[in-house]
Design an enzyme around this catalytic site. Structure first.
Site, PDB file in Angstrom:
ATOM      1  N   LYS A 188       0.239   0.508   2.232  1.00  0.00           N
ATOM      2  CA  LYS A 188       1.346  -0.220   1.433  1.00  0.00           C
ATOM      3  C   LYS A 188       2.619   0.036   1.688  1.00  0.00           C
ATOM      4  O   LYS A 188       2.961   1.133   1.954  1.00  0.00           O
ATOM      5  CB  LYS A 188       1.171   0.005  -0.031  1.00  0.00           C
ATOM      6  CG  LYS A 188       2.000  -0.804  -1.046  1.00  0.00           C
ATOM      7  CD  LYS A 188       1.857  -0.223  -2.507  1.00  0.00           C
ATOM      8  CE  LYS A 188       2.831  -1.220  -3.493  1.00  0.00           C
ATOM      9  NZ  LYS A 188       2.559  -0.871  -4.877  1.00  0.00           N
ATOM     10  N   SER A 243       2.917  -4.438  -7.575  1.00  0.00           N
ATOM     11  CA  SER A 243       3.519  -4.627  -6.319  1.00  0.00           C
ATOM     12  C   SER A 243       2.477  -4.371  -5.297  1.00  0.00           C
ATOM     13  O   SER A 243       2.928  -4.562  -4.075  1.00  0.00           O
ATOM     14  CB  SER A 243       4.389  -3.577  -6.302  1.00  0.00           C
ATOM     15  OG  SER A 243       4.006  -2.312  -6.578  1.00  0.00           O
ATOM     16  N   SER A 301       0.407  -2.038 -10.963  1.00  0.00           N
ATOM     17  CA  SER A 301       0.464  -2.638  -9.597  1.00  0.00           C
ATOM     18  C   SER A 301      -0.764  -2.292  -8.801  1.00  0.00           C
ATOM     19  O   SER A 301      -1.034  -2.737  -7.767  1.00  0.00           O
ATOM     20  CB  SER A 301       1.595  -1.898  -8.587  1.00  0.00           C
ATOM     21  OG  SER A 301       3.094  -2.275  -9.149  1.00  0.00           O
TER      22      SER A 301
END
Length: 486
Positions: A87, A162, A186
């Site tokens: 990520k 996210s 997230s």
């Protein structure tokens, strides 16, 4: 020569199945890398999940190195030779880490974060990053550098955030397993939006040292995502474990999560919190799908009962806002104070900082005390229930051109993140929580449910998620239609 003649046969395998074939040298790391790069070439343009992809020649050379290690009898661990994308909020040495912000457009870290170190040590080959919103703010993965990430089931809609890039990449089989992070859902919201599993570990379970503050910043944690609970648990076995660089990390080894997930849940008590007594507006179909999942929980022996939070939901929200404003102001305050850099911050980031700058020390103390009161309250709930259940989101995946949903069921949202209020109880508790899929609405859009466990009972949550998965099998039954069409 591998028995797998077609790339799509390899990418369809669960990560633990793929890993075992590599370990037994029944397939090569090069074959696995080629298969996933082909999948990325085919599907990434449709959803924009993988970013900063590294050169193919370099990745194939690294895969060849992993094959050479196996030939010498050197096996690094269960991720040996697996392609992996980190990520874009986590530090990756030598690979651009933008945080989704123009301020870091060209930033290439000189070191890896702790989690990235561990994933590399376990044998993974880092192929690039996964897309995320600017500084991870907002449960919708879009930013001015890479654009928006689309849902694997409806590319014109958001993948959530996210960890949206991670979730969409997983669902479309571009990576075997994925990491993410979770401050406000997230690892839960994007997993729900892409019909996969996401797990937010207990506070301190996965050590984190990327923040300037190592003692107070305890709202967001890194964790695993996968197409099966077994894959999620195995990645957690790599991520978890104490580290002296993270002083509040849990000292226990992550080895337990590589163990047996089978467990008898006859008589387990599950408390359903629903919409918090009518406090949370919900899009039509969300609660109904979650309730339908109760049959699968009951099939494995659980009892599901309606229950109440036993705490003011509005007080929880006020606590969240105070602590979130404070932490964001601490991390982005210097950029805000620089006019040239402030111009590059999105409005939501500026709003967070400006509200954080208004806070007094006593405001923050009162919020921390309220969070402590909530921890005591949830422990009281856990005297009656073994687990708690909540929807993973209040709306289905929405148009990815939106900044955020402005209303739900006719109720206006007063902040850019109020539409994700449903994740706040688990976040503020510090308890482990998993998203598991619950099915699809009439438009074919996915939804999930949160399983919240007791303090540091990470393994117990994974075991319940695994048992539920055996009864429901949502991803194997309903992979993205895009895969079948192409």
């Amino acid at each position: 020569m591998s028995q797998y003649k077609h790339n799509n046969e390899l990418v369809q395998l669960q990560a633990h199945e793929l890993a075992e074939l590599i370990r037994l040298r029944q397939i090569s790391c090069r074959e696995v890398m080629q298969a996933h790069l082909a999948q990325i070439e085919r599907y990434n343009p449709k959803v924009n999940a993988i970013i900063s992809l590294q050169p193919e020649e370099q990745l194939l050379a690294e895969a060849d190195q992993r094959d050479a290690e196996l030939a010498r009898g050197e096996y690094r661990g269960w991720m040996h030779g697996l392609p992996h994308a980190i990520k874009d909020l986590s530090l990756t040495k030598g690979i651009r880490t933008t945080l989704g912000s123009p301020l870091f457009r060209d930033y290439v870290p000189e070191r890896d974060g702790i989690m990235v170190e561990r994933i590399k040590a376990a044998g993974a080959v880092l192929i690039g990053k996964t897309n995320t919103p600017e500084f991870g703010l907002g449960s919708h993965s879009y930013n001015p550098i890479f654009g928006a990430t689309g849902c694997a089931y409806a590319p014109e809609r958001t993948a959530g955030g996210s960890s949206g890039g991670a979730a969409a990449a997983l669902a479309l089989q571009m990576v075997p397993v994925a990491d993410g992070s979770d401050m406000m859902g997230s690892l839960r919201n994007p997993a729900a939006y892409n019909n996969i599993v996401g797990f937010r570990p207990s506070q301190g379970r996965v050590p984190f040292d990327d923040s300037a503050d190592l003692f107070i910043d305890q709202l967001g944690y890194e964790g695993p995502m996968g197409r099966s609970v077994r894959d999620v648990a195995l990645l957690l076995s790599v991520q978890a474990g104490g580290d002296a660089r993270a002083p509040l990390s849990i000292a226990e080894s992550g080895e337990q999560f590589a163990g047996n997930l089978a467990r008898d849940f006859k008589g387990a008590r599950l408390g359903w919190l629903g919409d918090l007594g009518g406090h949370l507006p919900m899009e039509r179909g969300v609660l109904e799908l979650c309730r339908k999942s109760f049959a699968d929980f009951q099939a494995i022996g659980c009892r599901v009962e309606d229950t109440a939070l036993g705490f003011s939901a509005e007080r929880l929200w006020d606590t969240w806002r105070t602590l979130r404003h404070w932490m964001v102001a601490g991390s982005l305050g210097a950029a805000y104070a620089d006019p040239a850099k402030c111009e590059l911050l999105k409005p939501e980031a500026i709003w967070e900082v400006e509200n954080g700058l208004k806070l007094s020390a006593m405001d923050v103390f009162r919020a921390s005390a309220a969070r402590s009161d909530w921890y005591r309250a949830i422990n009281t709930l856990f005297e009656r229930y073994d687990y708690l259940l909540l929807p993973s989101a209040q709306v289905f995946p929405f148009d990815k051109t939106w900044d955020w949903p402005k209303e739900i069921a006719g109720k206006s949202m007063d902040t850019y993140h109020r539409w994700m209020e449903v994740v706040i109880p688990a976040t503020l508790s510090g308890c482990p929580v998993a998203n598991v899929p619950v099915g699809f609405n009439e438009q074919g859009l996915p939804m999930g449910i949160q399983i919240i466990g007791k303090h540091q009972a990470d393994m117990a949550v994974l075991q319940l998620a695994h048992a539920y998965e055996q009864a429901s099998h949502w991803y194997p039954r309903c992979p993205p239609p895009l895969l079948a069409r192409d």
